[in-house]
Design a protein around this motif. Structure first.
Motif, PDB file in Angstrom:
ATOM      1  N   ASP A  90      -2.984  17.560   0.212  1.00 12.69           N
ATOM      2  CA  ASP A  90      -2.952  16.633   1.338  1.00 12.69           C
ATOM      3  C   ASP A  90      -2.044  17.142   2.448  1.00 12.69           C
ATOM      4  OD1 ASP A  90      -4.608  15.063  -0.126  1.00 12.69           O
ATOM      5  OD2 ASP A  90      -3.101  13.539  -0.634  1.00 12.69           O
ATOM      6  N   THR A 137      -0.238  11.100   5.026  1.00 13.57           N
ATOM      7  CA  THR A 137      -0.965  10.891   3.765  1.00 13.57           C
ATOM      8  C   THR A 137      -1.312   9.430   3.519  1.00 13.57           C
ATOM      9  OG1 THR A 137       1.148  10.784   2.577  1.00 13.57           O
ATOM     10  CG2 THR A 137       0.035  12.926   2.687  1.00 13.57           C
ATOM     11  N   THR A 138      -0.642   8.495   4.217  1.00 14.42           N
ATOM     12  CA  THR A 138      -0.999   7.084   4.034  1.00 14.42           C
ATOM     13  C   THR A 138      -2.410   6.814   4.525  1.00 14.42           C
ATOM     14  OG1 THR A 138      -0.060   6.472   6.191  1.00 14.42           O
ATOM     15  CG2 THR A 138       1.401   6.368   4.268  1.00 14.42           C
ATOM     16  N   ARG A 142      -5.440   7.114   1.714  1.00 15.28           N
ATOM     17  CA  ARG A 142      -5.546   6.249   0.541  1.00 15.28           C
ATOM     18  C   ARG A 142      -6.959   5.739   0.340  1.00 15.28           C
ATOM     19  NH1 ARG A 142      -0.509   2.193   0.110  1.00 15.28           N
ATOM     20  NH2 ARG A 142      -1.463   1.935  -1.937  1.00 15.28           N
ATOM     21  N   LYS A 143      -7.739   5.673   1.417  1.00 17.40           N
ATOM     22  CA  LYS A 143      -9.130   5.230   1.304  1.00 17.40           C
ATOM     23  C   LYS A 143     -10.105   6.403   1.364  1.00 17.40           C
ATOM     24  CE  LYS A 143      -8.402   0.571   3.150  1.00 17.40           C
ATOM     25  NZ  LYS A 143      -8.830  -0.427   4.169  1.00 17.40           N
ATOM     26  N   LYS A 176      -7.505  11.886  -5.085  1.00 17.02           N
ATOM     27  CA  LYS A 176      -6.319  12.748  -5.157  1.00 17.02           C
ATOM     28  C   LYS A 176      -6.353  13.578  -6.426  1.00 17.02           C
ATOM     29  CE  LYS A 176      -2.048  14.143  -4.240  1.00 17.02           C
ATOM     30  NZ  LYS A 176      -1.732  15.016  -3.086  1.00 17.02           N
ATOM     31  N   ARG A 185      -7.424  15.982   3.527  1.00 16.98           N
ATOM     32  CA  ARG A 185      -7.394  16.181   2.073  1.00 16.98           C
ATOM     33  C   ARG A 185      -8.387  17.286   1.716  1.00 16.98           C
ATOM     34  NH1 ARG A 185      -7.349  11.185  -1.799  1.00 16.98           N
ATOM     35  NH2 ARG A 185      -5.124  11.490  -1.316  1.00 16.98           N
ATOM     36  N   ASP A 243      -4.189   7.484  -8.596  1.00 14.35           N
ATOM     37  CA  ASP A 243      -4.916   6.952  -7.439  1.00 14.35           C
ATOM     38  C   ASP A 243      -4.808   5.432  -7.354  1.00 14.35           C
ATOM     39  OD1 ASP A 243      -5.813   9.393  -6.510  1.00 14.35           O
ATOM     40  OD2 ASP A 243      -7.579   9.371  -7.802  1.00 14.35           O
ATOM     41  N   PRO A 298      -0.371   3.058  -6.828  1.00  8.86           N
ATOM     42  CA  PRO A 298       0.226   2.598  -5.564  1.00  8.86           C
ATOM     43  C   PRO A 298      -0.366   1.294  -5.065  1.00  8.86           C
ATOM     44  CG  PRO A 298      -0.250   4.947  -5.477  1.00  8.86           C
ATOM     45  CD  PRO A 298      -0.897   4.413  -6.712  1.00  8.86           C
ATOM     46  N   ASP A 299      -1.608   1.010  -5.438  1.00  8.03           N
ATOM     47  CA  ASP A 299      -2.272  -0.205  -4.957  1.00  8.03           C
ATOM     48  C   ASP A 299      -1.959  -1.426  -5.798  1.00  8.03           C
ATOM     49  OD1 ASP A 299      -3.596   1.108  -2.909  1.00  8.03           O
ATOM     50  OD2 ASP A 299      -5.200   1.762  -4.247  1.00  8.03           O
TER      51      ASP A 299
END
Length: 314
Positions: free
Chosen positions: A76, A80-81, A84-85, A90, A157, A308, A311-312
């Protein structure tokens, strides 16, 4: 009401009717039965309404395949935020024999949505995928987040351009022709999703529907969608004046303060809930997930693919 749609995957009249109308609830419910005995689980593609459900099933199916797992970690760059979608994960985990689907156009013959089987894996070597008998080494590619206003790439990415395809979301399966497909309707809320899912099948023997509910089948798009399909279109004029005329569309309900999720998938349903008998009770969508998120995280916290999700959910 005519929507300019025709069936080209299906040949059986009753299945064509189910795809076009979604009004034969008894027929669709009758498809909640096991596939024929000779059908292997890994041959069936399962369709879900959410990425999470598809990811859980993909991981379960991957673990059932014997052999070594190979891990491909993405590189990445930038903010990098914003990644996430990103459709490219990753962490990509594969095994020989795993079913995969391309998530980016590679060439004229290798396009986004093409399915294959992992043929060969070796550490620090591109995976070899079998696409319709052609063995193709897949190198990693870039997935950019590009800002058109700033005219620059904000994040990038680099990853192998496939994901597991034992299970897919309905959105990802659009355009696919699937000989063996299981449709799980419990999380279908957006209009048209049921029609898109059922429309992937080619035969009734190759289609299984579970957790069927009528509301998922009969939820309508906004009237503006049907008005668009009903319009008569003329050829473009050479001076493009036709494109400059202001079109007046019917008003659309304000969903700003609603929990309703709008979806842009085209609907094949011409069924109108207002035409139903008042004494006919619709089944409510079954929205409760069969997965307990806390138990799932605890059981899989050591797995690389959880990087992956954590974090969510944490």
């Amino acid at each position: 009401m005519y929507y300019g749609l025709s069936a080209f995957r299906q040949k059986e009249p009753i299945l064509i009717n189910a795809v076009n109308e979604l009004c034969n609830g008894d027929f669709l419910k009758s498809l909640d039965r096991p596939f024929e005995a000779h059908v292997q689980d890994q041959e069936v593609t399962r369709l879900f309404g959410t990425n999470f459900d598809a990811s859980v099933v993909n991981q379960d199916m991957l673990e059932e395949i014997p052999g070594e797992m190979f891990h491909f970690k993405a590189r990445d760059e930038g903010d990098t935020t914003l990644l996430r979608k990103c459709i490219a994960p990753k962490h990509l985990v594969l095994k020989v024999g795993a079913k995969v689907i391309l998530i980016k156009n590679i060439s004229k013959d290798l396009c986004n949505g093409k399915q294959g089987i992992v043929h060969y894996l070796e550490k620090d070597t591109p995976p070899v995928i079998n696409f319709d008998g052609n063995l193709v080494p897949l190198s990693d590619v870039k997935f950019d987040v590009y800002d058109m206003q700033q005219e620059k790439t904000l994040a990038c990415r680099t990853q192998i351009p496939v994901i597991l395809a034992f299970a897919l979301t309905v959105h990802r399966a659009q355009g696919q022709t699937l000989n063996l497909v299981e449709v799980d309707c419990y999380s279908f809320i957006a209009p048209g999703r049921m029609g898109v899912a059922v429309g992937r099948a080619t035969t009734t023997s190759g289609l299984r529907i579970i957790n069927f509910n009528r509301k998922a089948a009969f939820t309508r798009h906004s009237d503006i969608v049907y008005d668009f399909y009903d319009r008569e279109f003329s050829d473009f004029s050479t001076d493009l004046v036709c494109c400059q005329k202001q079109q007046v569309y019917p008003s659309v309900p304000d969903y700003q303060d609603s929990n309703v999720t709008l979806d842009t998938e085209p609907s094949t349903s011409s069924f109108d809930l207002r035409d139903m008998e008042h004494d006919h009770q619709l089944e409510e969508p079954q929205l409760q997930s069969p997965w307990d998120i806390n138990e799932f995280i605890i059981e899989n916290q050591s797995s690389t693919f959880m990087n992956d999700f954590l974090p969510d959910f944490c």
